[in-house]
Structure formats: structure tokens, C-alpha cells
Design a protein around this motif. Structure first.
Motif, PDB file in Angstrom:
ATOM      1  N   ASP A 178      -4.305   5.203  -0.750  1.00  0.00           N
ATOM      2  CA  ASP A 178      -4.954   4.053  -1.379  1.00  0.00           C
ATOM      3  C   ASP A 178      -6.295   3.784  -0.693  1.00  0.00           C
ATOM      4  N   LEU A 202       0.806  -1.217   0.000  1.00  0.00           N
ATOM      5  CA  LEU A 202       0.000   0.000   0.000  1.00  0.00           C
ATOM      6  C   LEU A 202       0.840   1.267   0.000  1.00  0.00           C
ATOM      7  N   VAL A 256      -7.535  -3.137  -4.328  1.00  0.00           N
ATOM      8  CA  VAL A 256      -6.961  -1.812  -4.059  1.00  0.00           C
ATOM      9  C   VAL A 256      -7.135  -0.899  -5.262  1.00  0.00           C
ATOM     10  N   ARG A 271      -6.242   3.213  -6.615  1.00  0.00           N
ATOM     11  CA  ARG A 271      -5.371   4.376  -6.402  1.00  0.00           C
ATOM     12  C   ARG A 271      -5.803   5.454  -7.399  1.00  0.00           C
ATOM     13  N   HIS A 316      -5.388  -1.303  -8.848  1.00  0.00           N
ATOM     14  CA  HIS A 316      -3.978  -1.582  -8.579  1.00  0.00           C
ATOM     15  C   HIS A 316      -3.716  -3.076  -8.738  1.00  0.00           C
TER      16      HIS A 316
END
Length: 282
Positions: free
Chosen positions: A64, A60, A120, A122, A176
Motif C-alpha cells: 500500500d 494496511l 491510501v 493500492r 482504498h
């Protein structure tokens, strides 16, 4: 800001549509693998942390957003040389599912984690700032006792979910895809989750995935923190619980989740969750 991380696992329940936390840990501690029967969004404000979710390790960066679907087994691995600060939303999945219409679905941002095969996202700075500002307003509302504060908090939560879904749909490159994982173990995890009604013996899994039993068992434990038996049992119980909450008869839930008889199911259910299946009402 409330610093309640010490009680985090004990308070991992949800009795309303959503729950907001702003946590900051400075003292070193170890997080255990765990799961919830609700969805969770984490916004990393500061810190050095990796996040383990269902056998995948995400490295991470601050700002994020991490999506944890209900019943996904997960834990953070934190470097406490700097404070670990994050905002967290617990989300009642059935509540946001209730906002699914022909032209929008507020649970879409969670559904896309399966499609994109990552937990995740971003976003560009301007998008992240807009989402953060709404979370900050939610926090300020929680601190005050203004007129219709509970209603206003729910409106802010819905505003955040609309913003988040727009951001996910409009920023296709935000997902991600650099998680580290063992593909064989991820394939086994997927197979287990898709075949809970089957026997799922160690011998059968070893044969299906062309791995020696002991190597497979060791690798699975290293990647997930669970033995194959533990993982399968956990998934069977939490899936059965979700089915019970949706009104499925206990015997049907037991059979569809791989229990050979009701008594075995009831014993395992009570041992894990502390109550009998008959106490769970949809």
C-alpha cells in the motif's frame, strides 16, 4: 538501509526538496500522534499495521501507498510480531507545486486524497513494481557518491512523482475506501479546519453536531488522540505558520487562525514551536 526509527520524531524536518528513508523496525515501540509541515508518502514493504490519519483508521496491506498531507495528524499502530518495513519520502510541497503547469501538477496525487476522501492507494502489481523500482534506484543513488549524485537523485525523485501521478490518474479504483471512522467526528474535524477563524467553543460544536459535550469530547479523544482544544490549537498554530512562510503578516495570520490578539498568538506559537512568529520568514 538505515534503521533510524528511534530518531524519527526528532528528525521530522525537511531542509531540502525531498528526503528518502528506508526503515525496518523489529523491536516493539509505540508511535505517538504527530504532524509535519511537509507532505509524506509511505510505501509499506512488509508488516502488519494500521494507520491513523485525522480520525480515520486504515487497515494496511503490504505494498500500500499512504499519502499524508502536511499538517495532517497521524500515527501508525503496528503489530511487531513481524518486522515493520517501509520506504518514506518527505516532500517539500512548495517544490512540487512549482511544477504545476496547465496540463500537469505534481502535487495532484496529494490533492486527490481530499477528493477521494482517502489517504491510501493500492495499485495493480505491475504499477506498484514500477514505483518500487524507482524508489530502489533513489536508495542506491543515496548510498553511492557517483558523478552529480545530488542532481541525479532529484531527477529520480521527479521521475517517481511523475509515475505516481500517472498511476493515480490512470487507476481510479486504486483508492482504498475501507477506512474505519466515526462520521460525526470526521465532520467535526472538517468543520474545525474550515472555520479556524471562528471561536469554536465546545458548547457551539456540541450544539452544531447534536452531541452532548462530554460524549463528543470523549469520542473525539478516542478517534484522534487529541482533545478538541489541543487539536484546534495545533491546527491554528500550524496553519498560521504556513501562512507566515507564504509571506502573510503575523497579525493577519493570527486573526485568520482564531487568535483574538497578537500576544496570545505569540505565546502559543512560541510554546509549541520554540520560536516567535516574527522569526518565521516567507
Amino acid at each position: 538501509m538505515s534503521d533510524i526509527a528511534g530518531a524519527y520524531e526528532k528528525t521530522g524536518y525537511l531542509n531540502k526538496h525531498y528526503k528518502f528513508f528506508h526503515l525496518k523496525d523489529s523491536d516493539s515501540r509505540k508511535f505517538d500522534y504527530h504532524y509535519h509541515d511537509f507532505d509524506k508518502i509511505i510505501y509499506l514493504l512488509n508488516g502488519r499495521a494500521d494507520y491513523m490519519i485525522e480520525g480515520k483508521k486504515y487497515l494496511l496491506e503490504p505494498h500500500d501507498f499512504i499519502f499524508v498531507n502536511r499538517n495532517e495528524i497521524h500515527k501508525p499502530i503496528v503489530d511487531f510480531s513481524i518486522p515493520y518495513e517501509r520506504m518514506i519520502l518527505y516532500i517539500d510541497h512548495s517544490f512540487i507545486e512549482g511544477y504545476a503547469k496547465d496540463d500537469y501538477d505534481l502535487s495532484e496525487c496529494f490533492g486527490r486524497t481530499f477528493k477521494e476522501k482517502t489517504n491510501v492507494v493500492r495499485f495493480p502489481a505491475v504499477v506498484t513494481r514500477e514505483l518500487y523500482e524507482t524508489l530502489r534506484r533513489m536508495e542506491e543513488n543515496d548510498k553511492t557518491s557517483g558523478y552529480a549524485g545530488e542532481l541525479y537523485g532529484e531527477l529520480l525523485f521527479l521521475e517517481f512523482m511523475v509515475q505516481m501521478n500517472r498511476a493515480c490518474l490512470e487507476n481510479e479504483f486504486a483508492y482504498h475506501h475501507t477506512a474505519k471512522y466515526n462520521k460525526k467526528i470526521i465532520d467535526i474535524i472538517q468543520y474545525i479546519n474550515e472555520n479556524l477563524s471562528e471561536e469554536l467553543s465546545i458548547d457551539d460544536l456540541s450544539e452544531n453536531f447534536y452531541m452532548s459535550k462530554y460524549h463528543m469530547m470523549r469520542q473525539f479523544k478516542e478517534e484522534t488522540g487529541y482533545s478538541i482544544h489541543q487539536y484546534t490549537l495545533e491546527k491554528r498554530i500550524v496553519t498560521a505558520r504556513s501562512m507566515l512562510l507564504n509571506g502573510v503578516p503575523a497579525m493577519v495570520a493570527a486573526m485568520e487562525c482564531g487568535f483574538k490578539d497578537y500576544s496570545t498568538f505569540a505565546r502559543a506559537f512560541k510554546k509549541k514551536l520554540g520560536s516567535m512568529p516574527s522569526k518565521i520568514k516567507g
